[in-house]
Every structure is written in C-alpha cells, then in structure tokens.
Enzyme design. Structure first.
Site, PDB file in Angstrom:
ATOM      1  N   HIS A  72      54.301  32.357  25.978  1.00  0.00           N
ATOM      2  CA  HIS A  72      54.036  31.491  24.822  1.00  0.00           C
ATOM      3  C   HIS A  72      52.827  32.032  24.069  1.00  0.00           C
ATOM      4  O   HIS A  72      51.738  32.115  24.621  1.00  0.00           O
ATOM      5  CB  HIS A  72      53.762  30.057  25.269  1.00  0.00           C
ATOM      6  CG  HIS A  72      55.010  29.304  25.606  1.00  0.00           C
ATOM      7  ND1 HIS A  72      55.086  27.933  25.573  1.00  0.00           N
ATOM      8  CD2 HIS A  72      56.246  29.747  25.951  1.00  0.00           C
ATOM      9  CE1 HIS A  72      56.320  27.556  25.900  1.00  0.00           C
ATOM     10  NE2 HIS A  72      57.024  28.637  26.147  1.00  0.00           N
ATOM     11  N   TYR A 200      51.159  19.031  22.268  1.00  0.00           N
ATOM     12  CA  TYR A 200      50.153  18.072  22.739  1.00  0.00           C
ATOM     13  C   TYR A 200      49.953  17.053  21.620  1.00  0.00           C
ATOM     14  O   TYR A 200      49.555  17.436  20.509  1.00  0.00           O
ATOM     15  CB  TYR A 200      48.817  18.772  22.993  1.00  0.00           C
ATOM     16  CG  TYR A 200      48.779  19.676  24.220  1.00  0.00           C
ATOM     17  CD1 TYR A 200      48.297  19.202  25.427  1.00  0.00           C
ATOM     18  CD2 TYR A 200      49.192  21.009  24.156  1.00  0.00           C
ATOM     19  CE1 TYR A 200      48.232  20.021  26.547  1.00  0.00           C
ATOM     20  CE2 TYR A 200      49.131  21.837  25.278  1.00  0.00           C
ATOM     21  CZ  TYR A 200      48.655  21.331  26.467  1.00  0.00           C
ATOM     22  OH  TYR A 200      48.587  22.148  27.573  1.00  0.00           O
ATOM     23  N   PRO A 292      44.636  17.371  33.686  1.00  0.00           N
ATOM     24  CA  PRO A 292      45.604  18.440  33.383  1.00  0.00           C
ATOM     25  C   PRO A 292      45.711  18.817  31.906  1.00  0.00           C
ATOM     26  O   PRO A 292      46.437  19.753  31.565  1.00  0.00           O
ATOM     27  CB  PRO A 292      46.937  17.866  33.892  1.00  0.00           C
ATOM     28  CG  PRO A 292      46.738  16.401  33.969  1.00  0.00           C
ATOM     29  CD  PRO A 292      45.291  16.163  34.188  1.00  0.00           C
ATOM     30  N   LYS A 296      44.473  23.783  33.368  1.00  0.00           N
ATOM     31  CA  LYS A 296      43.514  24.688  34.014  1.00  0.00           C
ATOM     32  C   LYS A 296      43.507  24.667  35.547  1.00  0.00           C
ATOM     33  O   LYS A 296      43.004  25.607  36.180  1.00  0.00           O
ATOM     34  CB  LYS A 296      42.089  24.343  33.538  1.00  0.00           C
ATOM     35  CG  LYS A 296      41.810  24.784  32.126  1.00  0.00           C
ATOM     36  CD  LYS A 296      41.592  26.277  32.045  1.00  0.00           C
ATOM     37  CE  LYS A 296      41.835  26.841  30.665  1.00  0.00           C
ATOM     38  NZ  LYS A 296      43.144  27.435  30.450  1.00  0.00           N
ATOM     39  N   TYR A 384      42.065  28.297  26.205  1.00  0.00           N
ATOM     40  CA  TYR A 384      43.409  27.964  26.697  1.00  0.00           C
ATOM     41  C   TYR A 384      44.075  29.165  27.385  1.00  0.00           C
ATOM     42  O   TYR A 384      44.696  29.019  28.428  1.00  0.00           O
ATOM     43  CB  TYR A 384      44.293  27.442  25.551  1.00  0.00           C
ATOM     44  CG  TYR A 384      45.520  26.724  26.049  1.00  0.00           C
ATOM     45  CD1 TYR A 384      45.510  25.348  26.287  1.00  0.00           C
ATOM     46  CD2 TYR A 384      46.704  27.418  26.320  1.00  0.00           C
ATOM     47  CE1 TYR A 384      46.625  24.692  26.771  1.00  0.00           C
ATOM     48  CE2 TYR A 384      47.821  26.775  26.809  1.00  0.00           C
ATOM     49  CZ  TYR A 384      47.782  25.407  27.027  1.00  0.00           C
ATOM     50  OH  TYR A 384      48.886  24.756  27.518  1.00  0.00           O
TER      51      TYR A 384
HETATM   52  P1  RFL Z   1      47.013  22.185  46.476  1.00  0.00           P
HETATM   53  O1  RFL Z   1      48.164  22.637  45.619  1.00  0.00           O
HETATM   54  O2  RFL Z   1      46.683  20.744  46.489  1.00  0.00           O
HETATM   55  O3  RFL Z   1      47.313  22.689  47.944  1.00  0.00           O
HETATM   56  C1  RFL Z   1      46.555  22.249  49.048  1.00  0.00           C
HETATM   57  C2  RFL Z   1      47.395  22.357  50.284  1.00  0.00           C
HETATM   58  O4  RFL Z   1      46.619  21.994  51.411  1.00  0.00           O
HETATM   59  C3  RFL Z   1      47.385  21.125  52.238  1.00  0.00           C
HETATM   60  N1  RFL Z   1      46.453  20.295  53.009  1.00  0.00           N
HETATM   61  C4  RFL Z   1      46.107  20.555  54.293  1.00  0.00           C
HETATM   62  N2  RFL Z   1      46.485  21.506  55.136  1.00  0.00           N
HETATM   63  C5  RFL Z   1      45.963  21.479  56.397  1.00  0.00           C
HETATM   64  N3  RFL Z   1      45.085  20.528  56.811  1.00  0.00           N
HETATM   65  C6  RFL Z   1      44.673  19.543  55.993  1.00  0.00           C
HETATM   66  N4  RFL Z   1      43.795  18.632  56.405  1.00  0.00           N
HETATM   67  C7  RFL Z   1      45.189  19.526  54.667  1.00  0.00           C
HETATM   68  N5  RFL Z   1      45.007  18.722  53.610  1.00  0.00           N
HETATM   69  C8  RFL Z   1      45.773  19.203  52.628  1.00  0.00           C
HETATM   70  C9  RFL Z   1      48.265  20.349  51.277  1.00  0.00           C
HETATM   71  O5  RFL Z   1      49.426  19.824  51.905  1.00  0.00           O
HETATM   72  C10 RFL Z   1      48.600  21.427  50.259  1.00  0.00           C
HETATM   73  O6  RFL Z   1      49.772  22.122  50.556  1.00  0.00           O
HETATM   74  O7  RFL Z   1      45.660  22.960  46.086  1.00  0.00           O
HETATM   75  P2  RFL Z   1      45.426  24.447  45.512  1.00  0.00           P
HETATM   76  O8  RFL Z   1      46.183  25.477  46.309  1.00  0.00           O
HETATM   77  O9  RFL Z   1      43.978  24.581  45.340  1.00  0.00           O
HETATM   78  O10 RFL Z   1      46.147  24.438  44.083  1.00  0.00           O
HETATM   79  C11 RFL Z   1      45.661  23.640  43.038  1.00  0.00           C
HETATM   80  C12 RFL Z   1      46.806  23.229  42.111  1.00  0.00           C
HETATM   81  O11 RFL Z   1      47.846  22.671  42.880  1.00  0.00           O
HETATM   82  C13 RFL Z   1      46.353  22.223  41.048  1.00  0.00           C
HETATM   83  O12 RFL Z   1      45.080  22.559  40.544  1.00  0.00           O
HETATM   84  C14 RFL Z   1      47.327  22.175  39.851  1.00  0.00           C
HETATM   85  O13 RFL Z   1      48.570  21.676  40.237  1.00  0.00           O
HETATM   86  C15 RFL Z   1      46.769  21.300  38.727  1.00  0.00           C
HETATM   87  N6  RFL Z   1      47.701  21.155  37.603  1.00  0.00           N
HETATM   88  C16 RFL Z   1      47.832  22.149  36.645  1.00  0.00           C
HETATM   89  N7  RFL Z   1      47.159  23.310  36.775  1.00  0.00           N
HETATM   90  C17 RFL Z   1      47.335  24.329  35.869  1.00  0.00           C
HETATM   91  O14 RFL Z   1      46.702  25.372  36.018  1.00  0.00           O
HETATM   92  N8  RFL Z   1      48.213  24.215  34.804  1.00  0.00           N
HETATM   93  C18 RFL Z   1      48.935  23.094  34.608  1.00  0.00           C
HETATM   94  O15 RFL Z   1      49.744  23.068  33.688  1.00  0.00           O
HETATM   95  C19 RFL Z   1      48.736  21.979  35.526  1.00  0.00           C
HETATM   96  N9  RFL Z   1      49.429  20.847  35.385  1.00  0.00           N
HETATM   97  C20 RFL Z   1      48.450  19.975  37.463  1.00  0.00           C
HETATM   98  C21 RFL Z   1      49.301  19.839  36.325  1.00  0.00           C
HETATM   99  C22 RFL Z   1      48.400  18.956  38.417  1.00  0.00           C
HETATM  100  C23 RFL Z   1      49.140  17.822  38.254  1.00  0.00           C
HETATM  101  N10 RFL Z   1      49.057  16.835  39.283  1.00  0.00           N
HETATM  102  C24 RFL Z   1      50.161  16.174  39.823  1.00  0.00           C
HETATM  103  C25 RFL Z   1      47.818  16.649  39.983  1.00  0.00           C
HETATM  104  C26 RFL Z   1      50.042  18.716  36.143  1.00  0.00           C
HETATM  105  C27 RFL Z   1      49.940  17.665  37.084  1.00  0.00           C
HETATM  106  C28 RFL Z   1      50.733  16.425  36.788  1.00  0.00           C
HETATM  107  C1  PHB Z   2      53.279  21.164  32.710  1.00  0.00           C
HETATM  108  O1  PHB Z   2      54.200  21.840  32.213  1.00  0.00           O
HETATM  109  O2  PHB Z   2      53.416  20.555  33.774  1.00  0.00           O
HETATM  110  C2  PHB Z   2      51.968  21.114  32.006  1.00  0.00           C
HETATM  111  C3  PHB Z   2      51.748  21.883  30.885  1.00  0.00           C
HETATM  112  C4  PHB Z   2      50.529  21.816  30.223  1.00  0.00           C
HETATM  113  C5  PHB Z   2      49.553  20.974  30.695  1.00  0.00           C
HETATM  114  C6  PHB Z   2      49.759  20.204  31.828  1.00  0.00           C
HETATM  115  C7  PHB Z   2      50.975  20.268  32.483  1.00  0.00           C
HETATM  116  O3  PHB Z   2      48.367  20.903  30.018  1.00  0.00           O
END
Ligand code: RFL
Ligand code: PHB
Length: 389
Positions: A72, A200, A292, A296, A384
């Site tokens: 993109h 957005y 989110p 990031k 971004y």
């Molecule tokens: P995770 O993915 O939470 O993984 C952590 C893992 O550790 C396990 N765990 C344990 N294991 C052993 N012992 C324990 N005591 C434990 N406790 C937990 C868990 O089961 C899990 O498997 O962390 P990590 O690897 O640091 O990754 C971070 C990302 O997952 C997170 O920052 C992103 O998903 C955030 N996020 C977004 N980030 C982006 O860069 N771009 C995006 O577009 C974006 N959109 C989002 C998002 C997060 C969202 N939610 C649901 C929070 C959109 C949403 C809706």
């Molecule tokens: C997504 O596709 O899940 C998404 C994209 C952009 C954002 C957050 C989530 O800023």
C-alpha cells in the site's frame, strides 16, 4: 533441558527472535502457554512497516508475504464523511505491506518446524528463576509434569499479560500508562474490501476503520463504548453503523456479509522501563502497548526483536556485551516515538466522551491542516511507514 536463550511466549516476536537466532547458530527454546491452534487463530495486526518486511525477509520467512501481501503506497483519512489521501510513496518514498499477523505467525511456525526448532506449547506456570545470576532457569508444567530449562538469557515475549515483566522488582520497574475510554469492535468478513487502501474515519458518531486481509477478506473496526458487550452488536447493526461513519461513496460500495470473527479490544498506551533486568530482556507487548490506530504494535515488537537479536548475536559471536547493555535504551528510544504517534493518531481520530467544543475544533483543524499541508502529510507518512531502526 539446556539451551542458550529461553524465550517465553510463542507469539510473533518470540518466534521471529528464535528464527533469527537459529540463522546465527544460536540455540533457543520457546515456551508458549496456549496450544498452537489458539495462537494461530488470533486475528490481530494487518499492516507491516517496511522495516518489519525487511526483517522477515532477512529471517528467511518473507516468501509467502512477498507473494500474497499487498503493498500500500498510501492511505485515506476521512473527516465528516469526506476523504483525502496521504501518499506515502510521494511523501517519503516508502510503502507498507498489508499481510495479516495470523499469516506472519503461520509462516514463523512453519519456519521453526522446518528448522527443527523447539517450540513447546501448552507450557503452564512458566516461571523464571535466578534472573540476576549468571545461570538463570525457567520451569514450567506440561501434562502435569514439571520441566526445567537452564539457559544464558531469558527473553520475555509473553505479551501484556505475561509473567516476565512481573519478575522485575517493583523498585526497579517504572510504568507509564493511558487507558482510553472506548474500545474497537472488530469484524472480519469474507467480502471484498471496500477500497484499495485503508480508510481511517473521524466521525461525530465515533471512529471507523476499513482494512483488509486479501481480495476476498475484509477487516473493519468501529469505536464503541467499553460498556457494550460484543453480543449487543448483530452483524446488521455493525454494517449499519459502519456505513454511517465512512464517506458516502465508500458506504455505497460496501459489500456486507456474515462476520466470521467479531471481538472488542480495549485501547491502551503503556510503557515499562527498563526493558532489561539482569539476564531478562522484555520484547514487544510484554514491555509496551499502543492503541492500534497507528498500526504500530506488531511493528514495534519486531524492532525490539531486531535490537535484541543484534545484542545476542554480538555476545555469542565475539563476546561483546555492548549491544546487550544498550538494548533497553535503544529499544525505548524508538518505543516512545511510536507511542507518541499512536497516541496522536488516536487523539485526532476518536470521539472522547468528555470532548469539549474546543477539543472538537482542535481535531477538525488538525485534519484540515493534514489535508492541505505537504509538511503535515510527510510527518504522518514518515511515522506510518515506520521510523528507522
Ligand atoms: P503476543 O502476540 O501477545 O504474544 C505473546 C504470546 O505469549 C503467550 N504467553 C505466555 N507464554 C508462556 N507463559 C506465559 N505466562 C504467557 N503469557 C502469555 C501468549 O499466549 C502469546 O502467544 O505478543 P508479541 O509477540 O509481543 O506481539 C505483539 C502483537 O501481537 C501486537 O502488538 C499487535 O497485535 C498489535 N496490533 C497491531 N499491530 C500492528 O503492528 N499493526 C496493526 O495493524 C495492529 N492491529 C493490533 C491490531 C492488536 C489488536 N488487538 C486485538 C490487541 C489490532 C488489534 C485489534
Ligand atoms: C488491521 O487490519 O487489523 C488494522 C489495520 C490498521 C490499523 C489497525 C488494525 O491501524
């Protein structure tokens, strides 16, 4: 069991670190609390910065992303149903990759399997020991039996609710937090995306985001009060509300369908300092959370992985601990910049319950400035697509 680096958490950051270490001949064990199917079913991030894309390629896990991901070169911002585009390529000569976190995690698991890496799932009561000694260990329960991993370093990649951060003594750990008074209701649907790029939208009824995973899979979000349970939102109510909040031409084009996933995520900004204590290093959501809005979270987890990988590689390659020593400071310098960007995007695009008419005009004028100023668009684009590592 003995290994060099014991990684707690088998999410994207834990698996990517394990893969990069493996490529340097450094041995690791990943301990994951949940079963693999659960980890792979989590629908989360969708946007990868250029730095994340390059890191995945360097780790040797970029082939499917390069085939199936979508580049993109810009994004749309909308205010009061009128949209304008920010052209990342024109402003900063870079782009982002739309490729779901679920796919990234799948690719990482495949790579770990192919390399014969040790990823232990359903590891219960994972407990680090001796983190301030030269010989740390991690114990865990699996199938009712206790196991022990001895290692040189422990890395906490276990997300916001993990155990690692809690091991840092309270008189050492400093926490910074902002909790937002709303959440994001997310829907995944097997319908074609409404636009070629993300939208957005700032709207008097609340923020909305149109995103995607591929040509037949869309991801949409609505700002909702945290008091509303997800069950209160029928598919019909969701689509109805989304159409009201996005520009009219997009609403007219929107193809709706049954939600294949629907959930509400709270929004939070959080940073823990330092990101290192003794032989423990924190990475990703274990150390920081961003709302989110700036896409990031995953990208920030990957830049931590990059810095820590450099430190561990230098330690094992030539016995130098300089990069490990500066890990926390280097990672935090970038973390805070991304916290600022995520906070400012959230501030600019959401309706706050206590928003005054003055605050409202501030939002409107920020968006109006962004619509017409190349300098403002360049600043947004630079953040971004991802600040340099
Ligand atoms: P995770 O993915 O939470 O993984 C952590 C893992 O550790 C396990 N765990 C344990 N294991 C052993 N012992 C324990 N005591 C434990 N406790 C937990 C868990 O089961 C899990 O498997 O962390 P990590 O690897 O640091 O990754 C971070 C990302 O997952 C997170 O920052 C992103 O998903 C955030 N996020 C977004 N980030 C982006 O860069 N771009 C995006 O577009 C974006 N959109 C989002 C998002 C997060 C969202 N939610 C649901 C929070 C959109 C949403 C809706
Ligand atoms: C997504 O596709 O899940 C998404 C994209 C952009 C954002 C957050 C989530 O800023």
């Amino acid at each position: 069991m003995r290994t060099q680096v014991c990684i707690i958490g088998g999410g994207p950051s834990g698996l990517l670190l394990a893969q990069l270490l493996h490529n340097d001949g450094i041995d690791s064990v990943v301990l994951e609390k949940r079963d693999r199917a659960h980890v792979l079913a989590r629908i989360r991030a969708g946007v990868l910065e250029q730095g994340s894309v390059e890191l995945l390629r360097r780790a040797g896990v970029g082939a499917r992303m390069d085939r199936e991901g979508f580049v993109h070169a810009g994004t749309f911002l909308a205010a009061a149903n009128r949209g304008f585009r920010i052209d990342f390529e024109a402003r900063v000569g870079k782009s982002v990759m739309v490729y779901g976190q679920t796919e990234v995690t799948q690719d990482l698991y495949d790579a770990r399997d192919a390399a014969g890496g040790t990823v232990i799932d359903r590891a219960d009561r994972v407990t680090p020991w001796g983190l301030d000694s030269k010989a740390p260990a991690v114990t865990y329960l699996r199938d009712g039996r206790e196991h022990r991993v001895t290692c040189d370093f422990v890395v906490g990649c276990d997300g916001f609710h993990g155990v690692s951060r809690t091991c840092i003594p309270p008189d050492v750990l400093r926490e910074f937090e902002r909790v937002y008074p709303f959440g994001w209701l997310g829907v995944l649907s097997e319908t074609p995306p409404v636009a070629e790029e993300l939208i957005y939208a700032n709207h008097p009824r609340g923020f909305a985001l149109c995103s995607m995973r591929n040509a037949g899979l869309s991801r949409y979000y609505l700002q909702v009060p945290l008091s509303e349970p997800v069950d209160a939102w029928s598919d019909h109510a969701f689509w109805d509300e989304l159409k009201r909040r996005i520009p009219e031409d997009a609403a007219d084009r929107l193809v709706t369908g049954p939600a294949v996933e629907k959930s509400i995520a709270p929004l939070r900004s959080y940073v823990a300092e330092p990101m290192r204590w003794g032989r423990l290093f924190l990475v990703g959501d274990a150390a920081h959370i961003v709302p989110p809005t700036g896409a990031k979270g995953l990208n920030l987890a990957f830049s931590d992985v990059h810095y820590l990988h450099e430190g561990l590689a230098a330690h094992y390659r030539d016995g130098s601990d300089a990069a490990l020593g500066s890990y926390s400071d280097r990672a935090l310098a970038r973390v805070w910049k991304c916290e600022r960007f995520s906070w400012s995007m959230t501030q600019m695009l959401h309706r706050f319950p206590d928003q005054t008419p003055f605050d409202q005009r501030m939002q409107e004028s920020e968006l109006a400035w962004l619509e017409t100023s190349v300098a403002a668009q360049t600043a947004l684009a630079e953040n971004y697509v991802g600040l340099p590592y």
